[in-house]
Write an enzyme that holds these catalytic residues in place. Structure first.
Site, mmCIF file in Angstrom:
data_model
loop_
_atom_site.group_PDB
_atom_site.id
_atom_site.type_symbol
_atom_site.label_atom_id
_atom_site.label_comp_id
_atom_site.label_asym_id
_atom_site.label_seq_id
_atom_site.Cartn_x
_atom_site.Cartn_y
_atom_site.Cartn_z
ATOM 1 N N ASP A 57 7.420 -159.935 -43.478
ATOM 2 C CA ASP A 57 6.855 -160.774 -44.544
ATOM 3 C C ASP A 57 7.971 -161.091 -45.535
ATOM 4 O O ASP A 57 8.700 -162.065 -45.367
ATOM 5 C CB ASP A 57 5.678 -160.016 -45.176
ATOM 6 C CG ASP A 57 4.890 -160.864 -46.159
ATOM 7 O OD1 ASP A 57 5.405 -161.890 -46.602
ATOM 8 O OD2 ASP A 57 3.759 -160.496 -46.505
ATOM 9 N N ASP A 71 -3.468 -155.022 -40.614
ATOM 10 C CA ASP A 71 -4.723 -154.502 -41.160
ATOM 11 C C ASP A 71 -5.049 -155.105 -42.519
ATOM 12 O O ASP A 71 -4.191 -155.656 -43.203
ATOM 13 C CB ASP A 71 -4.653 -152.977 -41.304
ATOM 14 C CG ASP A 71 -3.812 -152.540 -42.506
ATOM 15 O OD1 ASP A 71 -2.659 -152.983 -42.618
ATOM 16 O OD2 ASP A 71 -4.335 -151.780 -43.346
ATOM 17 N N PHE A 90 -3.627 -164.478 -45.557
ATOM 18 C CA PHE A 90 -3.981 -163.104 -45.221
ATOM 19 C C PHE A 90 -4.418 -163.042 -43.758
ATOM 20 O O PHE A 90 -5.500 -163.489 -43.403
ATOM 21 C CB PHE A 90 -5.101 -162.596 -46.134
ATOM 22 C CG PHE A 90 -5.016 -161.125 -46.350
ATOM 23 C CD1 PHE A 90 -4.794 -160.248 -45.298
ATOM 24 C CD2 PHE A 90 -5.125 -160.601 -47.622
ATOM 25 C CE1 PHE A 90 -4.701 -158.891 -45.492
ATOM 26 C CE2 PHE A 90 -5.034 -159.237 -47.841
ATOM 27 C CZ PHE A 90 -4.822 -158.371 -46.769
ATOM 28 N N VAL A 91 -3.544 -162.514 -42.922
ATOM 29 C CA VAL A 91 -3.763 -162.515 -41.477
ATOM 30 C C VAL A 91 -4.005 -161.083 -40.997
ATOM 31 O O VAL A 91 -3.335 -160.154 -41.448
ATOM 32 C CB VAL A 91 -2.533 -163.123 -40.763
ATOM 33 C CG1 VAL A 91 -2.702 -163.061 -39.257
ATOM 34 C CG2 VAL A 91 -2.339 -164.568 -41.212
ATOM 35 N N ARG A 100 -6.897 -153.625 -37.354
ATOM 36 C CA ARG A 100 -5.700 -153.436 -36.526
ATOM 37 C C ARG A 100 -6.048 -153.545 -35.047
ATOM 38 O O ARG A 100 -5.234 -153.987 -34.239
ATOM 39 C CB ARG A 100 -5.116 -152.033 -36.742
ATOM 40 C CG ARG A 100 -4.260 -151.873 -37.956
ATOM 41 C CD ARG A 100 -3.463 -150.580 -37.836
ATOM 42 N NE ARG A 100 -3.227 -149.985 -39.131
ATOM 43 C CZ ARG A 100 -2.267 -150.351 -39.981
ATOM 44 N NH1 ARG A 100 -1.462 -151.335 -39.653
ATOM 45 N NH2 ARG A 100 -2.126 -149.752 -41.131
ATOM 46 N N LYS A 148 6.419 -164.425 -41.358
ATOM 47 C CA LYS A 148 5.899 -165.360 -42.363
ATOM 48 C C LYS A 148 7.087 -166.045 -43.020
ATOM 49 O O LYS A 148 7.642 -165.523 -43.992
ATOM 50 C CB LYS A 148 5.072 -164.611 -43.407
ATOM 51 C CG LYS A 148 3.664 -164.282 -42.961
ATOM 52 C CD LYS A 148 2.864 -163.748 -44.122
ATOM 53 C CE LYS A 148 1.397 -163.668 -43.781
ATOM 54 N NZ LYS A 148 0.631 -163.019 -44.873
HETATM 55 C C1 PRP Z 1 3.976 -153.994 -42.849
HETATM 56 C C2 PRP Z 1 4.775 -154.300 -41.593
HETATM 57 C C3 PRP Z 1 6.188 -154.124 -42.054
HETATM 58 C C4 PRP Z 1 6.119 -154.514 -43.503
HETATM 59 C C5 PRP Z 1 6.657 -155.911 -43.627
HETATM 60 O O1 PRP Z 1 3.806 -152.644 -42.966
HETATM 61 O O2 PRP Z 1 4.451 -153.430 -40.539
HETATM 62 O O3 PRP Z 1 6.650 -152.799 -41.898
HETATM 63 O O4 PRP Z 1 4.756 -154.500 -43.911
HETATM 64 O O5 PRP Z 1 6.621 -156.326 -44.977
HETATM 65 P P1 PRP Z 1 7.919 -156.856 -45.710
HETATM 66 O O6 PRP Z 1 8.647 -157.749 -44.777
HETATM 67 O O7 PRP Z 1 7.339 -157.594 -46.899
HETATM 68 O O8 PRP Z 1 8.737 -155.684 -46.140
HETATM 69 P P2 PRP Z 1 2.817 -151.980 -44.017
HETATM 70 O O9 PRP Z 1 3.595 -151.474 -45.194
HETATM 71 O O10 PRP Z 1 1.669 -152.910 -44.317
HETATM 72 O O11 PRP Z 1 2.315 -150.719 -43.226
HETATM 73 P P3 PRP Z 1 1.499 -150.674 -41.842
HETATM 74 O O12 PRP Z 1 2.468 -151.056 -40.736
HETATM 75 O O13 PRP Z 1 1.098 -149.247 -41.734
HETATM 76 O O14 PRP Z 1 0.344 -151.633 -41.953
#
Ligand code: PRP
Length: 183
Positions: A107, A163, A156-157, A169, A135
């Protein structure tokens, strides 16, 4: 869980499980070629990447090893700060290994920017990134991403590892969450 099981919760199905599987097969074919005889180590970033690692690894025709990291971003609310705490480190020594970090989504890119610096300091023979989703509108980092599944709109996907509040998930498709779920 199929999107028809929770159809009221999604405004749009973006990618079906069949489309995801087909794209993963294409990426697996590239990785087969790029990592032939290299016995790559797939590093999954918990929790979201478990689906991608499970499906990508089984789509490969070459041997690979798998290991996992769990990280947590410091930040307020939904804002990522870029400071990452390692909650679970790898079991495997990266020295001399061909490492492919596997993510469900990039992201802002801040999590991986930190993680790649950390992993690079462990002397891998090579270090690359595969992400199932990206994204681009939100991406702030300066990361080279070797393999990308699909680009997503900046909405919001959920599904396929992504999740909302711990749910969705296990949704096999990927879709846009309806505002009534989170507002
Ligand atoms: C999500 C995804 C990445 C991170 C990306 O993890 O798995 O690790 O966010 O976001 P960024 O590019 O803005 O840093 P999250 O912290 O939601 O944990 P999860 O994998 O347990 O859902």
């Amino acid at each position: 869980m199929d999107s028809s099981d929770i159809s009221d919760d999604l405004t749009t199905v973006l990618y079906t499980r069949e489309q995801i599987a087909a794209r993963l097969a294409e990426i697996a074919a590239e990785i087969d070629r790029d990592y032939k005889d290299k016995f790559p180590l797939l590093v999954g970033v918990l929790n979201g990447a478990i689906m991608v690692v499970a499906d990508l690894s089984r789509a490969l025709s070459i041997h690979c090893e798998m290991d996992w990291m769990a990280v947590s971003s410091y930040g307020s609310g939904t804002q990522t700060s870029g400071v990452v705490r390692i909650l679970k480190d790898l079991s495997v020594d990266l020295a001399g290994r061909h490492v492919l970090v596997v993510e469900d989504i990039i992201d802002t890119g801040l999590t991986l920017t930190y993680l790649m610096q950390n992993l690079a300091s462990r002397d891998p023979a090579s270090l690359k990134i595969m992400t199932m989703f990206r994204k681009p509108d939100a991406f702030k980092g300066d990361l080279e991403i070797a393999y990308v599944g699909f680009d997503l709109p900046n909405q919001f996907v959920v599904g396929y590892g992504l999740d909302y509040a711990g749910r969705y998930r296990n949704l096999t498709d990927v879709g846009i969450l309806a505002p009534h779920v989170y507002s």
